[in-house]
Design a protein around this motif. Structure first.
Motif, PDB file in Angstrom:
ATOM      1  N   ALA A   1      16.871 -15.100 -16.444  1.00 44.05           N
ATOM      2  CA  ALA A   1      16.174 -14.436 -15.274  1.00 44.05           C
ATOM      3  C   ALA A   1      16.779 -15.085 -14.073  1.00 44.05           C
ATOM      4  O   ALA A   1      16.650 -14.272 -12.879  1.00 44.05           O
ATOM      5  CB  ALA A   1      14.619 -14.515 -15.467  1.00 44.05           C
ATOM      6  N   GLY A   2      16.788 -16.203 -13.888  1.00 41.73           N
ATOM      7  CA  GLY A   2      17.101 -16.825 -12.796  1.00 41.73           C
ATOM      8  C   GLY A   2      18.645 -16.543 -12.345  1.00 41.73           C
ATOM      9  O   GLY A   2      18.894 -16.447 -11.136  1.00 41.73           O
ATOM     10  N   GLN A   3      19.454 -16.436 -13.456  1.00 49.12           N
ATOM     11  CA  GLN A   3      20.920 -16.003 -13.027  1.00 49.12           C
ATOM     12  C   GLN A   3      21.034 -14.740 -12.314  1.00 49.12           C
ATOM     13  O   GLN A   3      21.659 -14.505 -11.453  1.00 49.12           O
ATOM     14  CB  GLN A   3      21.715 -16.259 -14.381  1.00 49.12           C
ATOM     15  CG  GLN A   3      21.902 -17.507 -14.741  1.00 49.12           C
ATOM     16  CD  GLN A   3      22.228 -17.540 -16.305  1.00 49.12           C
ATOM     17  OE1 GLN A   3      22.246 -16.879 -17.058  1.00 49.12           O
ATOM     18  NE2 GLN A   3      23.006 -18.764 -16.470  1.00 49.12           N
ATOM     19  N   LEU A   4      20.214 -13.836 -12.872  1.00 49.66           N
ATOM     20  CA  LEU A   4      20.249 -12.645 -12.437  1.00 49.66           C
ATOM     21  C   LEU A   4      19.688 -12.476 -10.785  1.00 49.66           C
ATOM     22  O   LEU A   4      20.093 -11.867  -9.836  1.00 49.66           O
ATOM     23  CB  LEU A   4      19.636 -11.504 -13.339  1.00 49.66           C
ATOM     24  CG  LEU A   4      20.211 -11.265 -14.643  1.00 49.66           C
ATOM     25  CD1 LEU A   4      19.202 -10.387 -15.351  1.00 49.66           C
ATOM     26  CD2 LEU A   4      21.718 -10.185 -14.387  1.00 49.66           C
ATOM     27  N   PHE A   5      18.452 -13.040 -10.722  1.00 53.36           N
ATOM     28  CA  PHE A   5      17.751 -12.953  -9.549  1.00 53.36           C
ATOM     29  C   PHE A   5      18.519 -13.575  -8.363  1.00 53.36           C
ATOM     30  O   PHE A   5      19.055 -13.245  -7.317  1.00 53.36           O
ATOM     31  CB  PHE A   5      16.494 -13.599  -9.615  1.00 53.36           C
ATOM     32  CG  PHE A   5      15.712 -13.635  -8.178  1.00 53.36           C
ATOM     33  CD1 PHE A   5      15.355 -12.504  -7.782  1.00 53.36           C
ATOM     34  CD2 PHE A   5      15.235 -14.748  -7.790  1.00 53.36           C
ATOM     35  CE1 PHE A   5      14.321 -12.643  -6.416  1.00 53.36           C
ATOM     36  CE2 PHE A   5      14.807 -14.950  -6.353  1.00 53.36           C
ATOM     37  CZ  PHE A   5      14.215 -13.849  -5.785  1.00 53.36           C
ATOM     38  N   PHE A   6      19.100 -15.028  -8.634  1.00 54.75           N
ATOM     39  CA  PHE A   6      19.524 -15.760  -7.695  1.00 54.75           C
ATOM     40  C   PHE A   6      21.131 -15.389  -7.341  1.00 54.75           C
ATOM     41  O   PHE A   6      21.426 -15.347  -6.198  1.00 54.75           O
ATOM     42  CB  PHE A   6      19.586 -17.329  -7.947  1.00 54.75           C
ATOM     43  CG  PHE A   6      18.245 -17.821  -7.753  1.00 54.75           C
ATOM     44  CD1 PHE A   6      17.761 -18.115  -6.468  1.00 54.75           C
ATOM     45  CD2 PHE A   6      17.401 -18.328  -8.709  1.00 54.75           C
ATOM     46  CE1 PHE A   6      16.364 -18.747  -6.233  1.00 54.75           C
ATOM     47  CE2 PHE A   6      16.013 -18.890  -8.569  1.00 54.75           C
ATOM     48  CZ  PHE A   6      15.603 -19.210  -7.275  1.00 54.75           C
ATOM     49  N   GLY A   7      21.692 -14.794  -8.303  1.00 53.94           N
ATOM     50  CA  GLY A   7      22.951 -14.229  -8.240  1.00 53.94           C
ATOM     51  C   GLY A   7      22.967 -13.129  -7.123  1.00 53.94           C
ATOM     52  O   GLY A   7      23.804 -13.153  -6.323  1.00 53.94           O
ATOM     53  N   TRP A   8      21.803 -12.319  -7.297  1.00 50.19           N
ATOM     54  CA  TRP A   8      21.774 -11.169  -6.469  1.00 50.19           C
ATOM     55  C   TRP A   8      21.321 -11.787  -5.020  1.00 50.19           C
ATOM     56  O   TRP A   8      21.910 -11.380  -4.000  1.00 50.19           O
ATOM     57  CB  TRP A   8      20.650 -10.275  -7.046  1.00 50.19           C
ATOM     58  CG  TRP A   8      20.100  -9.100  -5.855  1.00 50.19           C
ATOM     59  CD1 TRP A   8      20.782  -8.124  -5.541  1.00 50.19           C
ATOM     60  CD2 TRP A   8      18.789  -9.156  -5.189  1.00 50.19           C
ATOM     61  NE1 TRP A   8      20.170  -7.415  -4.512  1.00 50.19           N
ATOM     62  CE2 TRP A   8      18.945  -8.217  -4.267  1.00 50.19           C
ATOM     63  CE3 TRP A   8      17.993 -10.291  -5.208  1.00 50.19           C
ATOM     64  CZ2 TRP A   8      17.804  -7.797  -3.578  1.00 50.19           C
ATOM     65  CZ3 TRP A   8      16.951  -9.786  -4.275  1.00 50.19           C
ATOM     66  CH2 TRP A   8      16.832  -8.768  -3.491  1.00 50.19           C
TER      67      TRP A   8
ATOM     68  N   ARG B   1      30.399 -11.259  -5.616  1.00 50.90           N
ATOM     69  CA  ARG B   1      30.536 -12.259  -6.346  1.00 50.90           C
ATOM     70  C   ARG B   1      29.851 -13.121  -6.916  1.00 50.90           C
ATOM     71  O   ARG B   1      29.729 -13.190  -8.131  1.00 50.90           O
ATOM     72  CB  ARG B   1      31.759 -13.063  -5.541  1.00 50.90           C
ATOM     73  CG  ARG B   1      32.188 -14.522  -6.334  1.00 50.90           C
ATOM     74  CD  ARG B   1      33.204 -15.120  -5.308  1.00 50.90           C
ATOM     75  NE  ARG B   1      34.459 -14.342  -5.255  1.00 50.90           N
ATOM     76  CZ  ARG B   1      35.068 -14.151  -3.778  1.00 50.90           C
ATOM     77  NH1 ARG B   1      34.505 -14.854  -2.962  1.00 50.90           N
ATOM     78  NH2 ARG B   1      36.087 -13.497  -3.651  1.00 50.90           N
ATOM     79  N   SER B   2      28.769 -13.464  -6.180  1.00 46.08           N
ATOM     80  CA  SER B   2      27.528 -14.198  -6.969  1.00 46.08           C
ATOM     81  C   SER B   2      26.673 -13.185  -7.785  1.00 46.08           C
ATOM     82  O   SER B   2      26.310 -13.745  -8.897  1.00 46.08           O
ATOM     83  CB  SER B   2      26.500 -14.665  -5.750  1.00 46.08           C
ATOM     84  OG  SER B   2      25.672 -15.174  -6.193  1.00 46.08           O
ATOM     85  N   THR B   3      26.655 -11.924  -7.561  1.00 47.75           N
ATOM     86  CA  THR B   3      26.054 -11.097  -8.385  1.00 47.75           C
ATOM     87  C   THR B   3      26.562 -11.065  -9.806  1.00 47.75           C
ATOM     88  O   THR B   3      26.237 -10.999 -10.950  1.00 47.75           O
ATOM     89  CB  THR B   3      25.551  -9.555  -7.657  1.00 47.75           C
ATOM     90  OG1 THR B   3      24.938  -9.790  -6.519  1.00 47.75           O
ATOM     91  CG2 THR B   3      25.214  -8.475  -8.608  1.00 47.75           C
ATOM     92  N   CYS B   4      27.929 -10.626  -9.586  1.00 46.46           N
ATOM     93  CA  CYS B   4      28.783 -10.331 -11.050  1.00 46.46           C
ATOM     94  C   CYS B   4      28.776 -11.957 -11.747  1.00 46.46           C
ATOM     95  O   CYS B   4      28.767 -11.705 -13.111  1.00 46.46           O
ATOM     96  CB  CYS B   4      30.003  -9.892 -10.572  1.00 46.46           C
ATOM     97  SG  CYS B   4      30.332  -8.202  -9.880  1.00 46.46           S
ATOM     98  N   HIS B   5      28.799 -13.026 -10.970  1.00 49.17           N
ATOM     99  CA  HIS B   5      28.683 -14.300 -11.667  1.00 49.17           C
ATOM    100  C   HIS B   5      27.514 -14.167 -12.307  1.00 49.17           C
ATOM    101  O   HIS B   5      27.510 -14.759 -13.671  1.00 49.17           O
ATOM    102  CB  HIS B   5      29.199 -15.288 -10.862  1.00 49.17           C
ATOM    103  CG  HIS B   5      29.465 -16.679 -11.583  1.00 49.17           C
ATOM    104  ND1 HIS B   5      28.399 -17.410 -12.218  1.00 49.17           N
ATOM    105  CD2 HIS B   5      30.621 -17.301 -11.907  1.00 49.17           C
ATOM    106  CE1 HIS B   5      28.980 -18.341 -12.895  1.00 49.17           C
ATOM    107  NE2 HIS B   5      30.375 -18.432 -12.661  1.00 49.17           N
ATOM    108  N   GLY B   6      26.388 -13.965 -11.698  1.00 49.99           N
ATOM    109  CA  GLY B   6      24.925 -13.974 -12.337  1.00 49.99           C
ATOM    110  C   GLY B   6      24.924 -13.287 -13.386  1.00 49.99           C
ATOM    111  O   GLY B   6      24.359 -13.546 -14.658  1.00 49.99           O
TER     112      GLY B   6
END
Length: 534
Positions: free
Chosen positions: A82-89, A437-442
């Motif tokens: 959940a954190g990867q998706l949220f903080f990536g976005w 970039r951050s979103t796709c990495h997340g």
């Protein structure tokens, strides 16, 4: 004339400087903490079973029920996803730096809170532990896309892979640190209490003070995260975000002039032209993104998903594998402290001899061999060694062959880290546009954690299938472990197949890879001609 900005040329062509190493340490300490917090739980789950689930007069020490063990081991992974998706976005919306400190605060608070888990009965303690570890995982999840993106956007193009991989390589030291802390804590308690084994004295083998052991081990994870917070807040926003996403050429030039110690020209007009181009304005759910990066995203998500099924299964349940082959004695033959010590010793040995070297082999060779070759090689050898362990499994369980099993098992860790465990982290930070970039990495990292959850829960239940000839110790044994190893070999084979969708990013600028240059390669001479020493 190239459409590449001078400030970005400066970053791409910059020689390796002190700020590169500073960024590696600042971002890497986050991953040190991430790995410590995620994997230290495997060191204390057996202890939790002994303390809270040992029944009076039982012939064997208690173990966590499968559903409780799955929750304790897997809840942090759910939070991480959940954190990867949220903080990536959020990293693409608000900027990398603005949310970078928040992840550390979450990790510090929740590490301490996990160790302070309270309750009047086992169910309450485990429930509060799971609650805090979910939010601990949520903070850890944010570290993945933010650290990778920040490091990729700071690095020069010739050694970018090594710098990003070096950040991720701190994970190996975090895993090893977890084992070392557990060894120190368990040794300290053992010298103080000198408890008998469970079979010699069930009541005397467990004392109330043992409850401090797992709490101290979990709480130590707050220490390295707290040390890093100040330095994270001192880092400037990356020039690529400031220039290409926030569209502030003056601020980007000012920030990087201080970092690189050169005077860089601000180019507001060029930024306006770049960001107004239709080719550089598509969104994540657009046809243009699907056409340009759709297969890339499929490749990064599937390979990370498949890799983490194997990697987290191996790390979280290596104690069960070692118990199954007899490398760790049956639980009844040890007291609770000795069990923690032997599990920690095994994990530390594996980390020291295979996990850590594997990471740094990637750092050393990634910019020479390339990401694709290392990832394909890693999946191949993980497949080979998994099948080499699984098919003649009965051979490895014989006492004289246990060392051979441990050596072979160590090679799977080595090639995971000198392979896809590092490259799946590196590539998504390089091939997507700055605004995504951050979103796709997340998203890619979250797919990996979905695989970790499958691995954590799947291995736990698959390994409950026991060889009727081997029912000792309360550990997953026999055909359950064998079948699990076979499944992991198949998973790694499919990882090789999906690696074919992942592009090679060695030696190219981020804008060249993502298409933000409008297809033009920026010559390094442009940087040299338009910057002068301060």
């Amino acid at each position: 004339m190239s459409s590449q900005l001078t400030v970005l040329n400066a970053l791409d062509a910059a020689k390796t400087q002190w700020y590169h190493f500073t960024a590696i340490v600042i971002a890497g300490m986050g991953f040190f903490t991430d790995a410590y917090d995620l994997f230290c739980i495997s060191l204390v789950t057996k202890l939790l079973g002994r303390i809270y689930y040992t029944k009076e007069g039982a012939p064997k020490p208690g173990t966590l029920p499968p559903n409780v063990a799955a929750a304790v081991n897997g809840v942090a992974l759910c939070g991480t996803l959940a954190g990867q998706l949220f903080f990536g976005w959020l990293g693409d919306k608000l900027g990398r730096k603005k949310v970078y400190g928040l992840t550390l605060i979450l990790m510090v608070v929740c590490s301490v809170a996990s160790g302070l888990s309270f309750g009047s009965d086992p169910k309450a303690v485990i429930t509060t532990l799971c609650f805090f570890r979910f939010w601990l995982g949520f903070g850890i999840g944010g570290d993945y896309p933010l650290s990778a993106t920040i490091m990729s956007e700071y690095a020069n193009k010739k050694t970018r892979g090594a710098f990003i991989a070096a950040v991720f390589a701190m994970q190996g030291f975090g895993i090893m640190a977890g084992g070392i802390v557990a060894l120190i804590v368990s040794t300290s308690f053992d010298h103080k209490y000198n408890l008998p084994s469970y079979q010699d004295d069930p009541k005397g083998s467990i004392v109330p003070e043992l409850d401090y052991v797992w709490r101290v081990i979990l709480m130590f994870g707050a220490f390295p995260a707290a040390l890093t917070y100040y330095w994270r807040m001192k880092m400037p926003e990356t020039a690529r975000y400031t220039a290409l996403v926030a569209k502030n050429a003056k601020q980007a030039a000012s920030d990087m002039s201080k970092v690189l110690q050169v005077q860089i020209e601000a180019e507001e007009e060029k930024i306006e032209k770049l960001t107004m181009k239709e080719s550089n304005s598509f969104g994540l759910f657009s046809r243009d993104f699907l056409k340009r990066h759709g297969l890339h995203l499929v490749g990064t998500t599937t390979t990370w998903f498949l890799l983490d099924i194997a990697f987290y299964s191996q790390n979280l349940f290596q104690k069960d594998v070692f118990s199954a082959i007899g490398w760790i004695p049956p639980a009844a033959e040890m007291n609770a402290i000795h069990e923690v010590y032997k599990i920690a010793r095994a994990q530390t040995l594996i980390a020291l001899c295979s996990t850590v070297p594997g990471y740094w082999f990637t750092v050393a060779f990634i910019d020479y061999m390339g990401r694709f070759a290392i990832q394909l090689m890693g999946f191949f050898f993980m497949t080979v060694f998994m099948f080499a362990l699984a098919i003649p499994y009965n051979h490895w369980t014989k006492k004289d062959n246990r060392i051979g099993f441990v050596v072979m098992y160590s090679f799977t860790f080595f090639f995971a880290n000198f392979g896809p465990n590092a490259t799946t982290f590196v590539v998504p930070a390089e091939i997507f546009p700055a605004r995504l970039r951050s979103t796709c990495h997340g998203i890619s990292a979250a797919a990996g954690k979905a695989g970790a959850i499958v691995g954590a829960f799947g291995f736990l239940y698959a390994a409950q299938s026991k060889d009727p000839k081997k029912t000792d110790a309360g550990y997953p044994t026999g055909i359950g472990v064998k079948n699990s190893l076979i499944m992991l070999g198949v998973v790694n084979f499919f990882g090789m197949i999906f690696t074919l969708l992942v592009p090679e990013s060695k030696g190219k600028s981020l804008e060249e890879l993502s298409g933000e240059n409008d297809g033009e390669e920026a010559p390094e001479q442009a940087y040299a001609a338009r910057t002068v020493p301060v």
